[in-house]
Write a protein that holds these residues in place. Structure first.
Motif, short mmCIF file in Angstrom:
data_model
loop_
_atom_site.label_atom_id
_atom_site.label_comp_id
_atom_site.label_asym_id
_atom_site.label_seq_id
_atom_site.Cartn_x
_atom_site.Cartn_y
_atom_site.Cartn_z
N HIS A 108 70.69 -38.71 83.08
CA HIS A 108 70.65 -39.59 81.92
C HIS A 108 71.27 -38.89 80.72
CE1 HIS A 108 67.37 -41.05 84.53
NE2 HIS A 108 67.71 -42.25 84.08
N SER A 110 71.23 -39.13 76.38
CA SER A 110 70.54 -39.74 75.24
C SER A 110 70.99 -39.12 73.94
CB SER A 110 69.02 -39.59 75.38
OG SER A 110 68.62 -38.25 75.16
N SER A 117 64.31 -40.83 71.25
CA SER A 117 65.42 -40.51 72.15
C SER A 117 65.91 -41.84 72.71
CB SER A 117 64.93 -39.59 73.27
OG SER A 117 65.94 -39.37 74.23
N TYR A 119 68.35 -43.81 75.18
CA TYR A 119 69.12 -43.62 76.40
C TYR A 119 70.40 -44.46 76.34
CZ TYR A 119 65.20 -41.15 78.53
OH TYR A 119 64.22 -40.23 78.81
N ARG A 122 73.57 -43.42 82.11
CA ARG A 122 72.82 -42.95 83.28
C ARG A 122 73.73 -42.94 84.50
NH1 ARG A 122 69.06 -48.12 85.16
NH2 ARG A 122 70.79 -49.60 85.35
N ILE A 135 69.38 -48.11 80.37
CA ILE A 135 70.10 -47.87 79.12
C ILE A 135 69.49 -48.73 78.02
CG2 ILE A 135 72.32 -48.18 77.96
CD1 ILE A 135 73.65 -47.55 80.66
N THR A 137 66.65 -47.81 76.53
CA THR A 137 65.25 -47.39 76.43
C THR A 137 65.08 -46.39 75.29
OG1 THR A 137 64.87 -47.72 78.79
CG2 THR A 137 63.34 -46.25 77.64
#
Length: 258
Positions: A108, A110, A117, A119, A122, A135, A137
């Motif tokens: 991942h 970020s 953080s 995201y 990935r 993605i 999050t």
């Protein structure tokens, strides 16, 4: 693609010479005299005088003494502006995909937005029990390995300012409960250069990505089932692969390897 003969008349000799001058400088030749520059171009010093003055005035050259020059700061600014303009995801994803293929673990990417953080990329490992965080999050930085690496780039004063109105005692262990506890964690994270975070079913290892100033601009991780990451030998092998990946991304952003 070459230049057609009928297009040669449209070239600007002064511009061509100016760019040729900038290309003469490299790691082994950091400074050149005006005589040396003129000689390489096959012209007289007087023929390039106005070009040298213009490049110096614009910051592309810096004058050293009477008749010697080196590259000026504007060359670096322009170069790094180009690097910064390349989308971080576009740069990082080929490296993360390759890391996923080598390790068979999910990766991942970020960035930090305030205390979260976020995201933004990935590389999903298609295996049972793979860790797959979508993605978009957002997870509080102090609760994750990547988040702690993102925070590790801040000074103690910057961290104090960021968390002055944030409560930390509402999150379950092993997240730190107080700002001094977080400061101590981050100090060890900076010295180590990576963070490992274990939950009930998975383990994540994270490293920082740095730009040309050495600032932490992103973090990447390798995450997988606890059963896969349980061996210290395996974890060290994964950590080395992750660090190499972070270094490769940093280099493309103009940074240095760790």
């Amino acid at each position: 693609m070459g230049i057609h003969e009928d297009e040669l008349d449209y070239r600007v000799p002064a511009l061509q010479r100016g760019l040729s001058i900038l290309q003469m400088f490299n790691a082994s030749e950091r400074s050149l005299s005006s005589n040396a520059i003129a000689e390489r171009l096959g012209v007289s010093v007087s023929a390039i005088y106005r070009i040298l003055v213009t490049l110096t005035d614009m910051g592309y050259l810096r004058k050293l003494g009477k008749n010697s020059y080196e590259l000026g700061p504007q060359v670096l600014c322009d170069g790094f502006a180009y690097l910064a303009s390349r989308d971080l995801v576009d740069i990082a994803m080929p490296h993360l995909n390759a890391l996923r293929d080598r390790t068979s673990l999910s990766c991942h990417l970020s960035i930090r937005e305030q205390t979260d953080s976020l995201y933004i990329g990935r590389a999903f490992a298609a295996q049972r029990l793979s860790v797959n965080i979508p993605i978009g999050t957002r997870i509080p930085c102090h609760c994750t390995a990547m988040g702690r690496m993102l925070l590790s780039g801040l000074t103690p004063m910057e961290l104090d300012k960021l968390y002055q109105h944030v409560r930390l005692d509402d999150y379950p262990p092993p997240a730190p409960k107080t700002l001094p506890e977080l400061q101590q964690l981050l100090e060890r994270d900076r010295e180590r250069g990576w963070v490992m975070h274990r939950s009930d079913y998975s383990t994540a290892i994270a490293c920082a990505v740095r730009d040309h100033r050495g600032d932490v601009v992103a973090a990447i991780n390798l995450s997988g089932p606890e059963a896969v990451m349980d061996s210290p030998i395996a974890r060290e092998r994964y950590r080395e692969s992750l660090q190499q990946c972070a270094d490769a991304i940093s280099l493309e952003l103009g940074g240095k390897s760790s």
